[in-house]
Scaffold this motif. Structure first.
Motif, PDB file in Angstrom:
ATOM      1  N   VAL A   1       0.849  -1.198   0.000  1.00 57.08           N
ATOM      2  CA  VAL A   1       0.000   0.000   0.000  1.00 57.08           C
ATOM      3  C   VAL A   1       0.885   1.248   0.000  1.00 57.08           C
ATOM      4  O   VAL A   1       0.638   2.201  -0.745  1.00 57.08           O
ATOM      5  CB  VAL A   1      -0.978   0.000   1.200  1.00 57.08           C
ATOM      6  CG1 VAL A   1      -1.689   1.346   1.336  1.00 57.08           C
ATOM      7  CG2 VAL A   1      -1.997  -1.125   1.067  1.00 57.08           C
ATOM      8  N   GLY A   2       1.930   1.247   0.810  1.00 56.39           N
ATOM      9  CA  GLY A   2       2.855   2.383   0.852  1.00 56.39           C
ATOM     10  C   GLY A   2       3.556   2.612  -0.477  1.00 56.39           C
ATOM     11  O   GLY A   2       3.683   3.755  -0.925  1.00 56.39           O
ATOM     12  N   GLU A   3       3.998   1.536  -1.116  1.00 59.05           N
ATOM     13  CA  GLU A   3       4.650   1.656  -2.425  1.00 59.05           C
ATOM     14  C   GLU A   3       3.691   2.254  -3.450  1.00 59.05           C
ATOM     15  O   GLU A   3       4.067   3.143  -4.228  1.00 59.05           O
ATOM     16  CB  GLU A   3       5.116   0.281  -2.909  1.00 59.05           C
ATOM     17  CG  GLU A   3       6.285  -0.288  -2.135  1.00 59.05           C
ATOM     18  CD  GLU A   3       6.555  -1.747  -2.492  1.00 59.05           C
ATOM     19  OE1 GLU A   3       5.924  -2.296  -3.429  1.00 59.05           O
ATOM     20  OE2 GLU A   3       7.415  -2.353  -1.806  1.00 59.05           O
ATOM     21  N   GLU A   4       2.463   1.750  -3.438  1.00 58.16           N
ATOM     22  CA  GLU A   4       1.478   2.246  -4.412  1.00 58.16           C
ATOM     23  C   GLU A   4       1.104   3.695  -4.125  1.00 58.16           C
ATOM     24  O   GLU A   4       0.880   4.475  -5.055  1.00 58.16           O
ATOM     25  CB  GLU A   4       0.240   1.353  -4.427  1.00 58.16           C
ATOM     26  CG  GLU A   4       0.507  -0.077  -4.880  1.00 58.16           C
ATOM     27  CD  GLU A   4       1.106  -0.214  -6.268  1.00 58.16           C
ATOM     28  OE1 GLU A   4       1.041   0.735  -7.077  1.00 58.16           O
ATOM     29  OE2 GLU A   4       1.655  -1.295  -6.562  1.00 58.16           O
ATOM     30  N   ALA A   5       1.057   4.078  -2.850  1.00 55.62           N
ATOM     31  CA  ALA A   5       0.772   5.480  -2.507  1.00 55.62           C
ATOM     32  C   ALA A   5       1.874   6.390  -3.045  1.00 55.62           C
ATOM     33  O   ALA A   5       1.595   7.450  -3.620  1.00 55.62           O
ATOM     34  CB  ALA A   5       0.633   5.634  -0.999  1.00 55.62           C
ATOM     35  N   THR A   6       3.114   5.952  -2.886  1.00 55.25           N
ATOM     36  CA  THR A   6       4.239   6.741  -3.396  1.00 55.25           C
ATOM     37  C   THR A   6       4.174   6.871  -4.916  1.00 55.25           C
ATOM     38  O   THR A   6       4.368   7.962  -5.469  1.00 55.25           O
ATOM     39  CB  THR A   6       5.572   6.101  -2.961  1.00 55.25           C
ATOM     40  OG1 THR A   6       5.628   6.081  -1.533  1.00 55.25           O
ATOM     41  CG2 THR A   6       6.762   6.871  -3.513  1.00 55.25           C
ATOM     42  N   GLU A   7       3.880   5.767  -5.600  1.00 56.73           N
ATOM     43  CA  GLU A   7       3.786   5.808  -7.065  1.00 56.73           C
ATOM     44  C   GLU A   7       2.634   6.698  -7.519  1.00 56.73           C
ATOM     45  O   GLU A   7       2.748   7.403  -8.523  1.00 56.73           O
ATOM     46  CB  GLU A   7       3.636   4.389  -7.610  1.00 56.73           C
ATOM     47  CG  GLU A   7       4.903   3.571  -7.439  1.00 56.73           C
ATOM     48  CD  GLU A   7       4.731   2.098  -7.781  1.00 56.73           C
ATOM     49  OE1 GLU A   7       3.639   1.699  -8.244  1.00 56.73           O
ATOM     50  OE2 GLU A   7       5.700   1.341  -7.580  1.00 56.73           O
ATOM     51  N   THR A   8       1.546   6.705  -6.753  1.00 54.31           N
ATOM     52  CA  THR A   8       0.410   7.571  -7.074  1.00 54.31           C
ATOM     53  C   THR A   8       0.787   9.037  -6.916  1.00 54.31           C
ATOM     54  O   THR A   8       0.468   9.875  -7.769  1.00 54.31           O
ATOM     55  CB  THR A   8      -0.799   7.217  -6.180  1.00 54.31           C
ATOM     56  OG1 THR A   8      -1.144   5.844  -6.387  1.00 54.31           O
ATOM     57  CG2 THR A   8      -2.001   8.093  -6.479  1.00 54.31           C
ATOM     58  N   ILE A   9       1.489   9.349  -5.852  1.00 54.54           N
ATOM     59  CA  ILE A   9       1.940  10.728  -5.616  1.00 54.54           C
ATOM     60  C   ILE A   9       2.861  11.188  -6.749  1.00 54.54           C
ATOM     61  O   ILE A   9       2.722  12.307  -7.262  1.00 54.54           O
ATOM     62  CB  ILE A   9       2.651  10.833  -4.250  1.00 54.54           C
ATOM     63  CG1 ILE A   9       1.638  10.653  -3.126  1.00 54.54           C
ATOM     64  CG2 ILE A   9       3.410  12.146  -4.110  1.00 54.54           C
ATOM     65  CD1 ILE A   9       2.259  10.384  -1.762  1.00 54.54           C
ATOM     66  N   LEU A  10       3.780  10.337  -7.149  1.00 55.04           N
ATOM     67  CA  LEU A  10       4.703  10.702  -8.223  1.00 55.04           C
ATOM     68  C   LEU A  10       3.973  10.903  -9.546  1.00 55.04           C
ATOM     69  O   LEU A  10       4.294  11.819 -10.308  1.00 55.04           O
ATOM     70  CB  LEU A  10       5.804   9.649  -8.367  1.00 55.04           C
ATOM     71  CG  LEU A  10       6.780   9.575  -7.196  1.00 55.04           C
ATOM     72  CD1 LEU A  10       7.733   8.395  -7.368  1.00 55.04           C
ATOM     73  CD2 LEU A  10       7.558  10.883  -7.051  1.00 55.04           C
ATOM     74  N   ALA A  11       2.993  10.067  -9.830  1.00 52.32           N
ATOM     75  CA  ALA A  11       2.219  10.226 -11.063  1.00 52.32           C
ATOM     76  C   ALA A  11       1.459  11.551 -11.053  1.00 52.32           C
ATOM     77  O   ALA A  11       1.391  12.242 -12.068  1.00 52.32           O
ATOM     78  CB  ALA A  11       1.255   9.050 -11.233  1.00 52.32           C
ATOM     79  N   ALA A  12       0.907  11.905  -9.894  1.00 58.02           N
ATOM     80  CA  ALA A  12       0.198  13.180  -9.782  1.00 58.02           C
ATOM     81  C   ALA A  12       1.157  14.351  -9.945  1.00 58.02           C
ATOM     82  O   ALA A  12       0.856  15.329 -10.641  1.00 58.02           O
ATOM     83  CB  ALA A  12      -0.526  13.271  -8.446  1.00 58.02           C
ATOM     84  N   LYS A  13       2.328  14.239  -9.331  1.00 57.67           N
ATOM     85  CA  LYS A  13       3.339  15.296  -9.414  1.00 57.67           C
ATOM     86  C   LYS A  13       3.780  15.518 -10.852  1.00 57.67           C
ATOM     87  O   LYS A  13       4.000  16.639 -11.291  1.00 57.67           O
ATOM     88  CB  LYS A  13       4.537  14.941  -8.546  1.00 57.67           C
ATOM     89  CG  LYS A  13       5.647  15.972  -8.552  1.00 57.67           C
ATOM     90  CD  LYS A  13       6.831  15.469  -7.744  1.00 57.67           C
ATOM     91  CE  LYS A  13       8.000  16.404  -7.806  1.00 57.67           C
ATOM     92  NZ  LYS A  13       8.540  16.590  -9.123  1.00 57.67           N
ATOM     93  N   ASN A  14       3.872  14.427 -11.601  1.00 55.74           N
ATOM     94  CA  ASN A  14       4.333  14.513 -12.990  1.00 55.74           C
ATOM     95  C   ASN A  14       3.216  14.874 -13.960  1.00 55.74           C
ATOM     96  O   ASN A  14       3.450  14.967 -15.161  1.00 55.74           O
ATOM     97  CB  ASN A  14       4.984  13.188 -13.408  1.00 55.74           C
ATOM     98  CG  ASN A  14       6.271  12.940 -12.646  1.00 55.74           C
ATOM     99  OD1 ASN A  14       6.961  13.875 -12.244  1.00 55.74           O
ATOM    100  ND2 ASN A  14       6.591  11.678 -12.425  1.00 55.74           N
TER     101      ASN A  14
END
Length: 110
Positions: free
Chosen positions: A40-53
């Motif tokens: 869940v933590g890994e996916e949250a981080t990937e979601t944040i990065l996708a939003a940032k980009n």
């Protein structure tokens, strides 16, 4: 939306009894809550990065992964999506500040 969440929750429950060698979800369950939380933590981080980009399609994919793994986490804790939806409905129309403060009041009473 609720239909897909319910169907997915049912499938995740079924996977609890599946063979971890043939089911990704069963493998997550077999590894336990710590492994599920890490995912869940890994996916949250990937979601944040996708939003940032600002990559909308990537954000959709990553959010789907985050929601999926969050549903696995809930199922591991013997909770259903409806439990979370009920909490969101309870909060509807409440100030976020007042709602959060009420949580501290309730915990202080215990």
């Amino acid at each position: 939306m609720n239909d897909i969440l319910n169907r997915l929750a049912e499938l995740l429950e079924q996977r609890k009894g599946a063979d971890p060698e043939t089911s990704y979800v069963a493998k997550l369950y077999a590894k336990g809550m710590d492994s599920i939380l890490k995912k869940v933590g890994e996916e949250a981080t990937e979601t944040i990065l996708a939003a940032k980009n600002a990559d909308k399609q990537h954000l959709i994919y990553e959010t789907a992964d985050l929601w999926f793994h969050t549903l696995v986490m809930l199922a591991q804790a013997d909770l259903k999506p409806q439990d979370v939806l009920d909490e969101l409905a309870r909060r509807e129309g409440l100030s976020g500040i007042a709602e959060k403060a009420s949580r501290f009041e309730k915990s202080a009473e215990k």
